[in-house]
Design an enzyme around this catalytic site. Structure first.
Site, short mmCIF file in Angstrom:
data_model
loop_
_atom_site.label_atom_id
_atom_site.label_comp_id
_atom_site.label_asym_id
_atom_site.label_seq_id
_atom_site.Cartn_x
_atom_site.Cartn_y
_atom_site.Cartn_z
N HIS A 67 0.83 -1.21 0.00
CA HIS A 67 0.00 0.00 0.00
C HIS A 67 0.87 1.26 0.00
O HIS A 67 0.62 2.21 -0.75
CB HIS A 67 -0.90 -0.04 1.23
N GLU A 70 2.34 1.68 -3.34
CA GLU A 70 1.35 2.17 -4.31
C GLU A 70 1.29 3.70 -4.28
O GLU A 70 1.24 4.37 -5.31
CB GLU A 70 -0.02 1.57 -4.00
N HIS A 71 1.30 4.28 -3.07
CA HIS A 71 1.31 5.73 -2.94
C HIS A 71 2.63 6.33 -3.42
O HIS A 71 2.64 7.34 -4.11
CB HIS A 71 1.13 6.11 -1.46
N GLU A 145 4.66 9.30 2.72
CA GLU A 145 3.53 8.44 2.35
C GLU A 145 3.35 7.27 3.31
O GLU A 145 2.23 6.78 3.47
CB GLU A 145 3.72 7.92 0.92
N GLU A 167 -4.47 6.93 6.94
CA GLU A 167 -5.55 6.31 6.17
C GLU A 167 -6.00 5.02 6.84
O GLU A 167 -7.20 4.75 6.99
CB GLU A 167 -5.09 6.02 4.74
#
Length: 974
Positions: A67, A70-71, A145, A167
């Site tokens: 994840h 991905e950012h 991130e 998040e």
């Protein structure tokens, strides 16, 4: 390029060509000769072109490496070394879709556009990002991130910050999301699915920078890439770019992405976990019980399709037998099924919500007894027919609404491609459907139940219990951990940590060099159609209704929308309309019980759904449309069913099944709890808007927080309230479904529309005339800033304003502000520097604008950021090229291709708003002509508007309390 004759680009080997008649596509499957990268092209006439590059990414722990990566890869690359090429690209793109997804075992980067030049730009930026990111020489990307220890002064406390960290703090706040994660983990204790690919906030800080880089080295390579192209595009140009600029740079690697299948359990596993609730919450009826079964393998596409239907059949449709059995036994207030077929070994789950710990054994007993009885006696064939018909209609219609159809098909391809080396497996469904249709005459589903559920030891039971003080205890532990961390730092180490944070902050605050920004591609204004997307319709006033007709190619599907005037209701009745809306098609009628009614609808129609709808008009502040809306879809060969179903639902519904009404009230309450916990930003906006304009309270009263509190109150002592509930529902029902001011919208070929309306007239003729006057709404007398505390670990910080109150008008230029302020100001201040997942800004044409952050660790700081918008506009200096990008980016959402159903709804909205083609053209003209002076001119008005805005924050209860001086009212959301 003629692929059929073998004239393919030289570095790609064409392995096969297949005609996918079911989806109207021809597939071409290539393998790169140098590094074995695979590429699927789905050829068709769709102008909405889609590109996706995906990688199999297998988590090795719950640090969230896939994840965070991905950012991170979207934060600068070899060709595009700016800090945020992704955001720069979005500013000047006609994209119809741009995003990235992290799943349990894969990461995907999809983009879509209707413009060929723009499409190639999007594809190029994404390819450079995934194969050549700047993460290797810029650790600050990982810190921003992913996660970092944040401190700027020696006397400050150390905190964790990072976009993904925050998040996932939000994602882990919902009990539903917690149990869904537990299901996958417990069913797969020995392979990659035991881990949380998105990242567990408690574990994310264990991820090192080097381990992060090694993950990219291992998985982000062409030999492990899955590339998809879709639509009417120049394939040869696309293949040459993909090869010459990217794939040719890599040799083949042998990358081990094998996922070992989880061995079947010898015996059922059980686990108990906890989720946080507020200190004043009751614990009774707050437990979750989930019973879970691993179902074969994703390679068995037929069983997968069948089990998806079986889940609906047992638990989702009205009268679903397993759901009915559990509800009638009083073992839960909401029952639903989840079938996860996105992983190697799909999992079917039965989830019982709002139950109690002591009921777990009885729940399991009822499940087994009910399923055994279904196997023995057989499942109702009409229910089976309804489920199959509903799924077949959806597959053939493929109405993906605002989601690109190409991405929908690409995701279907990925399912078979990554696990079975067969991208075509899930793109072909005719044979699977025919096999499943045996269930209409044979015990097909019963056999599946017996094999995969009753005789399956690979199962588990999860008990999720509410617990008070969990968030507080976790905070104490985290504060101690960070305090100990700081205490163990030498003065030199602390100085270095502060310097590291200053380097990160300096990078975040330093603008990119103009020459670097210029490298990010964008299209020009001449590439933009000066005319808005056509939505051509006619309106005719009939004797009993207004008819809006849209002539369209709909593949012999009739699309209908009925808007019954709800302005005859007073404000107090809106919540009753919300309840009525949730009951229609789900309660008994004159000729059917609710179970049989559901079957009849799904056997004969593609859709029969109800909604509450609100549309502000551009005519003036007090002009708007609020309605009870009915959506109907039907194949042309079944349109004769439409009038009888409309009559049955809208004229013959009964409110005398007390048990059923209570079930629906409880389910409403449960689903609203899920929404509130997962969409705090929507709650914040709705609560503020409801105070600014009385008509905006309609959404609040029919589907948001006020409606939740209403149904929660109805549930209490329901027995004593039942007669009043019955009477009120009947009263609102009789007021709404009448002829007066009825609006009907229809889409299809003209002759088909005539045939459909002949059927509809049979129903309209049976409606009573409406003789009720529209109600006058009184404006809110007392506007309050509100803090709504919840057992969550992030905030949704809202500020909503009435811009017409200070004389601001809606003009085309404000669409550029809708693009500029999020991308040019909020993104950097709220997300990059603040660590929130994001922020939303929107100036609507209905007289308000909304500011709200999403999964935000901050509160007061975010309001301070909002206050800086006027200064941002005052000091705004942008080049002609930058302004062009902002104009183009603001056009993008207006030009997304519309499916037949979306186009019909768009036509209805345009008509209700009184937004004429001439006004749309004028707005577009103003937008395309926007100047820097136009944007700066809004500064002083924004200052006035912000000063008069309404603050509503949904967030962590302790955080709200710490900042209570910002609010007039602080309360718990539940």
């Amino acid at each position: 390029m003629d692929l059929v004759q073998g004239k393919i680009y030289e570095n790609f080997e064409l392995l096969w060509i297949k005609d996918f008649k079911e989806i109207g596509n021809t597939g071409y499957f290539f393998r790169h000769k140098k590094n074995n990268a695979e590429l699927l092209y789905l050829k068709n006439d769709d102008i909405n072109k889609v590109f996706t590059v995906g990688f199999k990414t297998l988590p090795e722990d719950s640090c969230g490496t896939p994840h965070i990566l991905e950012h991170s890869v979207l934060n600068g690359s070899r060709k595009y070394p700016v800090k945020e090429p992704f955001m720069e690209l979005v500013k000047g793109s006609l994209k119809t879709f741009v995003n990235a997804f992290t799943a349990s075992d894969k990461t995907m980067y999809p983009v879509a556009s209707t413009n060929q030049k723009d499409f190639m730009n999007l594809m190029d930026v994404y390819l450079d990002a995934v194969y050549f990111p700047k993460i290797y020489d810029t650790e600050e990307i990982f810190l921003q991130e992913g996660w970092h220890h944040e401190i700027f002064n020696k006397e400050d406390e150390v905190i964790y910050n990072g976009v993904v960290y925050n998040e996932m703090k939000g994602a882990f706040s919902s009990p539903e999301s917690m149990i869904f994660r537990k299901i996958q983990n417990i069913q797969n204790p020995d392979n990659c699915y035991q881990y949380e690919s998105g990242g567990d906030p408690a574990v994310i800080p264990e991820l090192s920078y080097e381990k992060f880089l090694n993950f990219h080295r291992r998985y982000y390579h062409p030999s492990n890439s899955y590339i998809c192209l879709y639509g009417n595009l120049d394939l040869e140009v696309a293949l040459k770019k993909i090869d010459n600029e990217y794939l040719t740079n890599f040799e083949a690697l042998d990358i081990d992405t094998h996922i070992a299948p989880q061995e079947a359990f010898q015996a059922e596993k059980e686990e108990t976990s906890y989720y946080p609730v507020a200190e004043d919450d009751a614990l009774e009826d707050k437990a979750f019980v989930s019973v879970n079964y691993t179902i074969g393998n994703v390679k068995d596409a037929t069983t997968n399709m069948a089990f998806s239907m079986l889940s609906q059949l047992l638990l989702d449709f009205e009268g679903a037998p397993l759901k009915e059995a559990l509800l009638k036994a009083g073992l839960g207030q909401d029952i639903f099924g989840v079938y996860n077929d996105s992983i190697l070994q799909p999992v079917f789950s039965i989830v019982v919500k709002n139950t109690n710990e002591h009921q777990k054994a009885e729940i399991k007993k009822i499940i087994d007894e009910t399923l055994k009885d279904l196997v023995c006696k057989g499942i109702d064939k009409k229910l089976i027919e309804a489920v199959i018909n509903s799924n077949e209609f959806s597959l053939r219609e493929a109405d993906t609404r605002n989601f690109p159809k190409g991405l929908f098909y690409q995701m279907m391809a990925f399912k078979g491609w990554m696990h079975c080396d067969s991208p075509e497996l899930y793109l072909q469904f005719e044979e699977r459907l025919e096999t499943i249709k045996k269930a209409l005459t044979e015990p097909y589903f019963e056999t599946l139940v017996e094999k995969f559920i009753l005789n399956n030891n690979h199962k588990s039971t999860i008990l999720l219990l509410p617990k008070k003080g969990m968030n507080e205890e976790a905070k104490i532990n985290l504060d101690k951990k960070l305090s100990d961390f700081k205490a163990n730092l030498s003065d030199e180490d602390l100085t270095k940590l502060i310097e590291k944070n200053n380097v990160l902050r300096n990078r975040q605050q330093t603008p990119d060099a103009p020459e670097e920004l210029a490298k990010v591609p964008h299209i020009e204004l001449e590439d933009i159609n000066p005319k808005p997307q056509a939505v051509d319709y006619t309106i005719t006033d009939k004797e009993d209704y207004q008819l809006l007709e849209l002539e369209d190619q709909t593949n012999k599907i009739a699309y209908l929308r009925f808007d019954f005037n709800a302005q005859v209701l007073d404000r107090e009745d809106w919540k009753w309309l919300g309840l009525l809306n949730s009951m229609l098609t789900r309660i008994d009628t004159k000729n059917y019980n609710y179970m049989d009614l559901s079957k009849e609808i799904h056997i004969d129609l593609g859709e029969f759904s109800t909604e509450c709808d609100f549309t502000p008009s551009l005519k003036g502040r007090n002009d708007y449309a609020i309605s009870a809306k009915i959506n109907v879809k039907s194949l042309m060969n079944k349109i004769d069913v439409i009038p009888s179903m409309l009559e049955e639902v809208l004229l013959n519904s009964k409110f005398d099944n007390k048990e059923r009404i209570l079930q629906i009230i409880r389910e409403n309450k449960s689903r609203l709890e899920m929404m509130i916990m997962q969409a705090g930003h929507v709650v914040a906006i709705t609560q503020a808007r409801a105070q600014l304009r009385p008509e905006y309270d309609f959404y609040n009263q029919t589907s948001n927080l006020a409606y939740y509190k209403f149904v929660a109150e109805l549930e209490k002592d329901f027995e004593s309230k039942y007669q009043d509930i019955q009477a009120k529902l009947t009263d609102v029902y009789n007021k709404i479904y009448r002829k007066g001011q009825l609006k009907i919208a229809i889409s299809g070929e003209h002759q088909d529309n005539i045939a459909v309306m002949k059927q509809v007239d049979k129903f309209v003729g049976k409606l009573a005339q409406q003789d009720l006057a529209p109600q006058i709404l009184e404006p809110a007398k007392d506007i309050k800033h509100i803090g709504l505390g919840a057992p969550i670990n992030v905030q949704y910080v809202g500020l909503i304003c009435d811009y017409e109150a200070v004389g601001m008008e809606y003009k085309g230029q404000v669409n550029v502000l809708n693009n500029l302020i999020p991308s040019g100001y909020l993104y950097n201040n709220i997300r990059v520097q603040g660590g929130a997942y994001g922020a939303i800004f929107n100036i609507g044409d209905g007289g308000h604008f909304s500011l709200v952050s999403y999964r935000d660790p901050n509160l007061e700081r975010t309001y301070d950021v909002y206050k800086g918008i006027p200064e941002f506009l005052d000091t705004l200096e942008v080049s002609k090229s930058e302004l062009t990008k902002q104009i183009i980016g603001s056009i993008a959402s207006m030009d997304v291709p519309l499916t037949a159903s979306v186009k019909l709804n768009t036509a209805r909205v345009l008509a209700d708003k009184n937004l004429t083609p001439e006004m749309r053209q004028q707005n577009r003209k103003e937008l395309l002509a926007t100047s820097l002076e136009d944007l700066k001119a809004y500064s002083s008005m924004f200052k006035q508007v912000l000063e008069n805005g309404v603050r509503v924050t949904v967030g962590n209860s302790a955080k709200i309390e710490e900042n209570k001086e910002l609010f007039d009212l602080v309360s718990s959301i539940f």
